[in-house]
Design a protein around this motif. Structure first.
Motif, mmCIF file in Angstrom:
data_model
loop_
_atom_site.group_PDB
_atom_site.id
_atom_site.type_symbol
_atom_site.label_atom_id
_atom_site.label_comp_id
_atom_site.label_asym_id
_atom_site.label_seq_id
_atom_site.Cartn_x
_atom_site.Cartn_y
_atom_site.Cartn_z
ATOM 1 N N LEU A 148 6.216 1.806 5.697
ATOM 2 C CA LEU A 148 6.888 0.795 4.881
ATOM 3 C C LEU A 148 7.974 1.431 4.023
ATOM 4 C CD1 LEU A 148 6.992 -2.160 3.877
ATOM 5 C CD2 LEU A 148 5.333 -1.515 2.120
ATOM 6 N N ILE A 157 9.559 -3.085 9.165
ATOM 7 C CA ILE A 157 8.939 -3.546 7.922
ATOM 8 C C ILE A 157 7.857 -4.571 8.243
ATOM 9 C CG2 ILE A 157 9.329 -4.762 5.747
ATOM 10 C CD1 ILE A 157 12.152 -3.588 5.696
ATOM 11 N N SER A 161 4.029 -4.056 7.277
ATOM 12 C CA SER A 161 3.436 -5.061 6.386
ATOM 13 C C SER A 161 2.228 -5.724 7.034
ATOM 14 C CB SER A 161 4.483 -6.112 6.014
ATOM 15 O OG SER A 161 5.587 -5.540 5.364
ATOM 16 N N ILE A 197 7.611 -2.470 -2.902
ATOM 17 C CA ILE A 197 7.591 -3.837 -2.379
ATOM 18 C C ILE A 197 8.832 -4.589 -2.837
ATOM 19 C CG2 ILE A 197 6.399 -6.054 -2.535
ATOM 20 C CD1 ILE A 197 3.765 -4.472 -2.717
ATOM 21 N N LYS A 200 11.880 -3.698 -0.810
ATOM 22 C CA LYS A 200 11.844 -4.292 0.537
ATOM 23 C C LYS A 200 12.096 -5.801 0.482
ATOM 24 C CE LYS A 200 11.060 -0.308 2.179
ATOM 25 N NZ LYS A 200 12.199 0.452 2.768
ATOM 26 N N ASP A 221 4.822 -11.366 5.954
ATOM 27 C CA ASP A 221 3.687 -10.433 5.971
ATOM 28 C C ASP A 221 3.712 -9.473 4.792
ATOM 29 O OD1 ASP A 221 3.269 -11.629 8.597
ATOM 30 O OD2 ASP A 221 1.947 -9.928 8.953
ATOM 31 N N LEU A 222 4.903 -9.111 4.325
ATOM 32 C CA LEU A 222 4.986 -8.270 3.126
ATOM 33 C C LEU A 222 4.405 -9.016 1.922
ATOM 34 C CD1 LEU A 222 5.969 -5.680 1.743
ATOM 35 C CD2 LEU A 222 8.211 -6.782 1.449
ATOM 36 N N THR A 226 1.254 -8.223 -0.477
ATOM 37 C CA THR A 226 1.425 -8.271 -1.932
ATOM 38 C C THR A 226 0.362 -9.152 -2.573
ATOM 39 O OG1 THR A 226 3.823 -8.006 -1.627
ATOM 40 C CG2 THR A 226 3.069 -8.791 -3.775
#
Length: 613
Positions: A148, A157, A161, A197, A200, A221-222, A226
């Motif tokens: 990541l 990414i 993620s 995070i 990104k 998905d990130l 989170t």
């Protein structure tokens, strides 16, 4: 059943590459029932072993060469979509082998990405693969974070993620890993997770605005990853006295995660509109993340920047605001709808500066208003007005699904949700209502602004409020919904918070009849008394008892009361009506439904109130 395995094992290091490619492609294209579980497991293991040999000695003793890595891994991925196949992939040795292959083929994006996809599929289908992956034998946790950190391509990414999201789903099995992610680097140091995070999110916002492939999927998905951190980590470090108390989302927090809020708010404000549905991923996942973050003393100024509370006041529908209009109208109450004109309640005007909605929102909301903002996620001029953005999303989304005066329980509403998002209105809209409720509960200024937007002083009360073709009407119709129970309760709580969490104030604004069910569920079993601070039209913060023009408001319906005109009747008409009443009560008495002593007509005759004629 065994033809695919036989075809593959018949290959040799000397086989033409075209033959190898043909066999691998046939395996990838095989239908699920064409390969039984036993052959599937053997085939997956054989291909992974050959890939490992190819990697170890240049392919001299393997059926596969380095150039066959991508199609071979694609075949493993296809075979692994069946749980029986994923069980093979989920073994520690195979997960470690696939990680090694991803590193080895880092200069071959197709092969490297396919190796990670094989791992992600196994983690999705096999629960124990998630703990195995982050265990010491495989070391996948460090690999995923490093991936990541070093990735700038949305597809990479996305894969990083997805693996991190699946690795952190369970607080029970991933507690140590979650703590290590958050605590490894303090704020301000390279590699700090909130800054990683956040960076990104900014990269992916640009990618989405540019229409880059995998941009939306990667951000979704990130944000899921989170959300896992925001939900689980505060519980892990919670030092409250009652450890046995069941904690729910938002009950505890850690200031180690404070740094993520500015990035989430910037993403919330900058994501472009989506069509046809106005509220879809990744915006929905931004909202999910935001509702886990409290309005704590250290974060209050981030949630409510000093200048944000003066931005955005309602303007007439369809008329864009200008700088001069915004400056003059921000200091006075909204005047979109009036009792005199009968126009519906308007929404908040968009600030002409960058940071408000795109103009595309106005097309989605049937030309309600014009919207504009900068396309750069870093170019926002001024702080994010999260309340205004949330209001707009709520207004536009409900207008989309409940256009005009559509009832919330109309089958067409449910069908449209399923067709466009494969979700229910409950799932789509409830988190947004919860977010607005949180903001209103936390700050008096937020409550005041929402009241001005939803329940302005000059609200048209000449017709039933629940029948209006605007946000207020849709919210009230949701309160009587049968099919959307979660959203129904969330909307009730939101209106309750907007009205200072006071039942009397709420009933005075919208009529007790519209909120009787909601209040009953809160334990308020009868109509509350009018609030002591009631005022004409609700000006100055008091709940209204009359309209802006002084007409009394019916406390049950919330509608302006008009004096009923006198009914002109001749003596003959009065006599006919009396005869009808006599017959009606006589019939009730004869059937036993009405005791003789309770018959008002009999009493009137006995008391001589009716003439003998």
């Amino acid at each position: 059943m065994s033809s695919f395995l036989n075809a593959y094992t018949a290959l040799s290091p000397a086989s033409p590459r075209s033959d190898v490619a043909l066999v691998l492609q046939s395996i990838t294209n095989a239908l699920p029932l064409q390969i039984d579980d036993a052959k599937r497991r053997e085939l997956i293991q054989t291909i992974i072993d050959d890939l490992t040999k190819s990697n170890a000695n240049g392919g001299k003793k393997s059926r596969l060469s380095p150039k066959d890595a991508a199609p071979a891994l694609q075949a493993v991925k296809s075979l692994g979509k069946n749980p029986a196949g994923s069980e093979v992939i989920a073994s520690p040795a195979n997960l470690a082998a696939l990680l090694s292959l991803s590193r080895t083929y880092k200069d071959d994006p197709d092969a490297s990405n396919e190796a990670i996809r094989c791992i992600a599929n196994a983690m999705l289908l096999v629960d124990h693969a998630r703990t195995t992956f982050i265990g010491k034998h495989v070391g996948g946790g460090e690999f995923a974070l490093d991936l990541l950190d070093k990735s700038s391509n949305p597809e990479r990414i996305f894969l990083a993620s997805r693996v991190l999201f699946l690795s952190t789903v369970s607080i029970m099995f991933a507690a140590d890993y979650i703590r290590s992610i958050v605590e490894a680097k303090p704020s301000g140091h390279p590699g700090n997770i909130t800054e990683l995070i956040g960076g990104k999110l900014d990269v992916l916002t640009k990618a989405i605005l540019a229409g880059t492939k995998f941009g939306r999927e990667a951000m979704t998905d990130l944000l899921k990853f989170t959300f896992n951190l925001l939900l689980h980590y505060p519980k892990l470090v919670d030092d409250s006295s009652n450890k046995n108390e069941q904690k729910v989302m938002g009950d505890c927090w850690s200031d180690r995660l404070d740094g993520i809020l500015p990035y989430l708010l910037r993403t919330f404000n900058t994501l472009p509109p989506s069509f046809p549905a106005p509220l879809v991923a990744p915006m929905t996942h931004v909202i999910h993340a935001l509702i886990t973050i409290p309005v704590s003393p250290s974060l209050r100024s981030v949630w409510f920047p000093p200048s944000s509370t003066n931005r955005g006041s309602p303007v007439p529908a369809g008329k864009p605001s200008t700088s001069s209009e915004s400056s003059t109208k921000a200091s006075r109450p909204p005047s979109n709808s009036s009792s005199q004109t009968g126009s519906p309640t308007g929404g908040p005007a968009k600030d002409p500066k960058p940071g408000a909605f795109d103009r595309a929102w106005s097309a989605l909301s049937a030309g309600r208003r014009s919207l504009s903002r900068s396309s750069s996620p870093h170019a926002a001029a001024g702080p994010v007005d999260v309340l205004l953005r949330s209001y707009d999303l709520l207004d536009v989304s409900l207008n989309h699904y409940m256009a005009g005066t559509a009832d919330a329980d109309d089958a067409a509403v449910r069908e449209r949700c399923r067709r466009e998002t494969d979700q229910s209105l409950d799932d789509i809209m409830t988190p947004l209502a919860v977010l607005i409720t949180k903001l209103c509960q936390a700050e008096e200024g937020a409550r005041r602004r929402m009241r001005e937007w939803i329940l302005p002083e000059d609200l048209d009360r000449t017709s039933p409020l629940e029948g209006r073709a605007d946000l207020l009407g849709r919210l009230l119709r949701l309160l009587s919904s049968v099919h959307h129970s979660k959203l129904k309760n969330a909307v009730g709580e939101m209106l309750y918070a907007v009205c200072d969490s006071d039942a009397s104030t709420l009933a005075s604004y919208v009529g007790y009849g519209n909120v009787a069910g909601f209040l009953f569920n809160k334990g308020i079993l009868s109509a509350p008394p009018p609030p002591s601070g009631s005022s004409g039209g609700g000006g100055g913060g008091g709940a209204p008892s009359t309209t802006a023009t002084g007409v009394p408001i019916n406390p049950i319906t919330g509608v302006a009361e008009r004096p009923a005109p006198d009914i002109e009747m001749s003596d003959e008409e009065k006599e006919r009506e009396a005869e009808k009443l006599f017959v009606l009560f006589d019939r009730l008495e004869k059937t036993g439904a009405l005791p003789k002593e309770s018959n008002p007509i009999r009493k009137a005759i006995q008391e001589g109130k009716f003439g003998s004629g």
